[in-house]
Motif scaffolding. Structure first.
Motif, PDB file in Angstrom:
ATOM      1  N   ALA A   1       0.826  -1.212   0.000  1.00 31.12           N
ATOM      2  CA  ALA A   1       0.000   0.000   0.000  1.00 31.12           C
ATOM      3  C   ALA A   1       0.858   1.259   0.000  1.00 31.12           C
ATOM      4  CB  ALA A   1      -0.939  -0.007   1.204  1.00 31.12           C
ATOM      5  N   VAL A   2       1.900   1.291   0.830  1.00 31.80           N
ATOM      6  CA  VAL A   2       2.735   2.491   0.900  1.00 31.80           C
ATOM      7  C   VAL A   2       3.510   2.686  -0.400  1.00 31.80           C
ATOM      8  CG1 VAL A   2       4.856   1.486   1.879  1.00 31.80           C
ATOM      9  CG2 VAL A   2       4.217   3.823   2.454  1.00 31.80           C
ATOM     10  N   THR A   3       3.882   1.589  -1.058  1.00 29.51           N
ATOM     11  CA  THR A   3       4.542   1.699  -2.366  1.00 29.51           C
ATOM     12  C   THR A   3       3.625   2.397  -3.363  1.00 29.51           C
ATOM     13  OG1 THR A   3       5.804  -0.337  -1.969  1.00 29.51           O
ATOM     14  CG2 THR A   3       5.637   0.420  -4.246  1.00 29.51           C
ATOM     15  N   CYS A   4       2.359   1.992  -3.374  1.00 32.95           N
ATOM     16  CA  CYS A   4       1.394   2.585  -4.310  1.00 32.95           C
ATOM     17  C   CYS A   4       1.119   4.045  -3.988  1.00 32.95           C
ATOM     18  CB  CYS A   4       0.091   1.791  -4.287  1.00 32.95           C
ATOM     19  SG  CYS A   4       0.219   0.136  -4.991  1.00 32.95           S
ATOM     20  N   VAL A   5       0.977   4.373  -2.690  1.00 27.30           N
ATOM     21  CA  VAL A   5       0.668   5.754  -2.304  1.00 27.30           C
ATOM     22  C   VAL A   5       1.796   6.696  -2.695  1.00 27.30           C
ATOM     23  CG1 VAL A   5       0.309   7.293  -0.344  1.00 27.30           C
ATOM     24  CG2 VAL A   5      -0.900   5.126  -0.434  1.00 27.30           C
ATOM     25  N   VAL A   6       3.034   6.323  -2.347  1.00 27.88           N
ATOM     26  CA  VAL A   6       4.183   7.185  -2.649  1.00 27.88           C
ATOM     27  C   VAL A   6       4.385   7.293  -4.161  1.00 27.88           C
ATOM     28  CG1 VAL A   6       6.667   7.485  -2.364  1.00 27.88           C
ATOM     29  CG2 VAL A   6       5.289   6.674  -0.442  1.00 27.88           C
ATOM     30  N   THR A   7       4.227   6.175  -4.861  1.00 28.72           N
ATOM     31  CA  THR A   7       4.361   6.209  -6.327  1.00 28.72           C
ATOM     32  C   THR A   7       3.318   7.127  -6.944  1.00 28.72           C
ATOM     33  OG1 THR A   7       5.234   3.948  -6.355  1.00 28.72           O
ATOM     34  CG2 THR A   7       4.380   4.812  -8.427  1.00 28.72           C
ATOM     35  N   GLU A   8       2.077   7.068  -6.437  1.00 30.50           N
ATOM     36  CA  GLU A   8       1.024   7.933  -6.984  1.00 30.50           C
ATOM     37  C   GLU A   8       1.323   9.400  -6.718  1.00 30.50           C
ATOM     38  OE1 GLU A   8      -3.830   8.397  -7.103  1.00 30.50           O
ATOM     39  OE2 GLU A   8      -2.860   6.499  -6.640  1.00 30.50           O
ATOM     40  N   MET A   9       1.864   9.700  -5.527  1.00 30.36           N
ATOM     41  CA  MET A   9       2.236  11.082  -5.226  1.00 30.36           C
ATOM     42  C   MET A   9       3.189  11.634  -6.284  1.00 30.36           C
ATOM     43  SD  MET A   9       3.009  11.308  -1.165  1.00 30.36           S
ATOM     44  CE  MET A   9       1.712  11.343   0.070  1.00 30.36           C
ATOM     45  N   PHE A  10       4.249  10.871  -6.543  1.00 28.78           N
ATOM     46  CA  PHE A  10       5.261  11.356  -7.477  1.00 28.78           C
ATOM     47  C   PHE A  10       4.780  11.283  -8.926  1.00 28.78           C
ATOM     48  CE2 PHE A  10       7.827  10.990  -3.734  1.00 28.78           C
ATOM     49  CZ  PHE A  10       8.787  11.985  -3.886  1.00 28.78           C
ATOM     50  N   MET A  11       3.860  10.358  -9.222  1.00 27.56           N
ATOM     51  CA  MET A  11       3.296  10.306 -10.559  1.00 27.56           C
ATOM     52  C   MET A  11       2.448  11.552 -10.829  1.00 27.56           C
ATOM     53  SD  MET A  11       3.739   7.967 -12.930  1.00 27.56           S
ATOM     54  CE  MET A  11       3.895   6.400 -12.067  1.00 27.56           C
ATOM     55  N   LEU A  12       1.709  11.992  -9.836  1.00 27.24           N
ATOM     56  CA  LEU A  12       0.924  13.222  -9.977  1.00 27.24           C
ATOM     57  C   LEU A  12       1.837  14.435 -10.145  1.00 27.24           C
ATOM     58  CD1 LEU A  12      -1.867  12.560  -7.320  1.00 27.24           C
ATOM     59  CD2 LEU A  12      -2.184  12.674  -9.799  1.00 27.24           C
ATOM     60  N   ALA A  13       2.981  14.426  -9.446  1.00 27.15           N
ATOM     61  CA  ALA A  13       3.946  15.509  -9.602  1.00 27.15           C
ATOM     62  C   ALA A  13       4.552  15.505 -11.009  1.00 27.15           C
ATOM     63  CB  ALA A  13       5.047  15.381  -8.553  1.00 27.15           C
ATOM     64  N   VAL A  14       4.856  14.324 -11.511  1.00 27.94           N
ATOM     65  CA  VAL A  14       5.393  14.199 -12.870  1.00 27.94           C
ATOM     66  C   VAL A  14       4.383  14.696 -13.894  1.00 27.94           C
ATOM     67  CG1 VAL A  14       6.019  12.500 -14.645  1.00 27.94           C
ATOM     68  CG2 VAL A  14       7.020  12.337 -12.364  1.00 27.94           C
ATOM     69  N   MET A  15       3.107  14.363 -13.688  1.00 26.65           N
ATOM     70  CA  MET A  15       2.063  14.818 -14.613  1.00 26.65           C
ATOM     71  C   MET A  15       1.906  16.336 -14.566  1.00 26.65           C
ATOM     72  SD  MET A  15      -0.688  11.746 -13.939  1.00 26.65           S
ATOM     73  CE  MET A  15      -1.882  12.211 -15.194  1.00 26.65           C
ATOM     74  N   ALA A  16       2.122  16.945 -13.387  1.00 24.50           N
ATOM     75  CA  ALA A  16       2.082  18.401 -13.290  1.00 24.50           C
ATOM     76  C   ALA A  16       3.230  19.022 -14.083  1.00 24.50           C
ATOM     77  CB  ALA A  16       2.154  18.831 -11.825  1.00 24.50           C
ATOM     78  N   TYR A  17       4.406  18.414 -13.992  1.00 21.06           N
ATOM     79  CA  TYR A  17       5.554  18.899 -14.770  1.00 21.06           C
ATOM     80  C   TYR A  17       5.286  18.769 -16.270  1.00 21.06           C
ATOM     81  CZ  TYR A  17      10.208  19.097 -16.838  1.00 21.06           C
ATOM     82  OH  TYR A  17      11.294  19.416 -17.615  1.00 21.06           O
ATOM     83  N   ASP A  18       4.647  17.687 -16.657  1.00 24.61           N
ATOM     84  CA  ASP A  18       4.289  17.486 -18.068  1.00 24.61           C
ATOM     85  C   ASP A  18       3.366  18.601 -18.556  1.00 24.61           C
ATOM     86  OD1 ASP A  18       3.809  15.766 -20.571  1.00 24.61           O
ATOM     87  OD2 ASP A  18       1.785  15.960 -19.751  1.00 24.61           O
ATOM     88  N   ARG A  19       2.378  18.972 -17.760  1.00 25.71           N
ATOM     89  CA  ARG A  19       1.474  20.065 -18.136  1.00 25.71           C
ATOM     90  C   ARG A  19       2.213  21.395 -18.190  1.00 25.71           C
ATOM     91  NH1 ARG A  19      -1.516  19.060 -21.303  1.00 25.71           N
ATOM     92  NH2 ARG A  19       0.082  17.487 -21.581  1.00 25.71           N
ATOM     93  N   PHE A  20       3.174  21.577 -17.278  1.00 26.01           N
ATOM     94  CA  PHE A  20       3.977  22.807 -17.282  1.00 26.01           C
ATOM     95  C   PHE A  20       4.741  22.950 -18.593  1.00 26.01           C
ATOM     96  CE2 PHE A  20       8.501  23.914 -16.695  1.00 26.01           C
ATOM     97  CZ  PHE A  20       8.383  25.300 -16.605  1.00 26.01           C
TER      98      PHE A  20
END
Length: 314
Positions: A106-125
């Motif tokens: 569960a913690v692997t998925c939560v932390v991965t999702e956090m950084f995936m959302l950050a990566v997607m924000a950078y992509d939009r930037f």
């Protein structure tokens, strides 16, 4: 020492209380969570299939979205089946290793999702602030690297958090007043010195949360500055519309995380904690594919085509 830990893992048990104090709601809750899980599995796996089937969706944004859907599918599958089980059976126990494994995945998925959302924000930037260089900057190599880093940091956080729990000692029977093996609940059940573990929890969890939030907020700050300088209203609307789905997903995800772990008043009610946990672990993985599909014409068009092909093939 190793032998003692092996003996502990064989004898220690945890009891997940879930919503046991509401016996009349067990069956209705089971049906609701089962329906949510089915929608989650179909939605996230369907999103992955749609993105793979449509060449128009073979872009960095949808590449990241397919991995976000995969993480959500894994996260829900780790938590929901056990939740469904404790709603219909009297035996609510889970072994020490079972509890630790559930927490680790569960913690692997939560932390991965956090950084995936950050990566997607950078992509939009990059897409909005540097549109002419977008295909050059967001190369396939960079996209793969960013996804690999997200998964790798999720695994690293998992190892650190899990080790900090494995060094603790527990009684044979431990009660967790929640629906899953959550870090603070496992920690509170231990009778060992928890200082080191609490320092690790505070340091790494805050680093993960605030690091990803800084990336997201910084990206959207530059996006807002760029959009406000656009001369045409239609251009501004189009730019904001490309960010709407991601902003919604970020707000729901981090809003729930911050409410659950960073607001002291939320700890005053165990029921509120369990409801927030359910929303974070069960509902959010279902919402993400709905958020992205309902606001995206390409995804909806591909879905309709796949349904037509399925109907005629039958």
């Amino acid at each position: 020492m190793v032998s003692a830990k092996r003996n502990q893992s064989a004898t220690v048990m945890f009891i997940l209380l879930g919503f046991s104090e509401y016996p009349d709601l067990q069956v209705p809750l089971f049906l609701v969570f089962l329906a949510i899980y089915v929608v989650t599995v179909v939605g996230n796996l369907g999103m992955i299939v749609i993105i793979r089937c449509n060449p128009k969706l073979h872009t960095p944004m949808y590449f990241f979205l397919s991995h976000l859907s995969f993480v959500d599918f894994c996260y829900s599958t780790i938590i929901t089946p056990k939740l469904l089980e404790i709603l219909v059976v009297e035996d609510r126990t889970i072994s020490f290793m079972g509890c630790i494994m559930q927490f680790s995945f569960a913690v692997t998925c939560v932390v991965t999702e956090m950084f995936m959302l950050a990566v997607m924000a950078y992509d939009r930037f990059v897409a909005i602030c540097n549109p002419l260089l977008y295909t050059v900057v967001m190369s396939q190599k960079l996209c793969t690297l960013l996804v690999t880093i997200s998964y790798s940091w999720g695994l690293f956080s998992c190892v650190v958090f899990t080790y900090s729990l494995l060094i603790l000692s527990f009684c044979e029977i431990n009660i967790i007043n929640n629906i899953l093996c959550e870090y603070s609940a496992i920690l509170s059940a231990s009778f060992s010195d928890k200082h080191l573990t609490e320092v690790i929890l505070f340091s790494l969890s805050n680093f993960n949360t605030f690091c990803t939030l800084i990336i997201i907020l910084t990206s959207y700050l530059f996006i807002c500055i760029t959009v406000t300088k656009m001369p045409s209203t239609s251009g501004r609307c189009k730019a904001f519309s490309t960010c709407a789905s991601h902003l919604t997903a970020v707000t729901v995800f981090f809003g729930t995380i911050l409410c659950l772990y960073c607001v002291p008043s939320s700890k005053s009610s165990w029921l509120m904690i369990r409801v927030s946990t359910v929303f974070c672990t069960v509902v959010i993985p279902m919402l993400n594919p709905l958020i992205y599909s309902l606001r995206n014409k390409d995804v909806k068009e591909t879905f309709r085509k796949l349904m037509v092909i399925k109907i005629f093939s039958c």
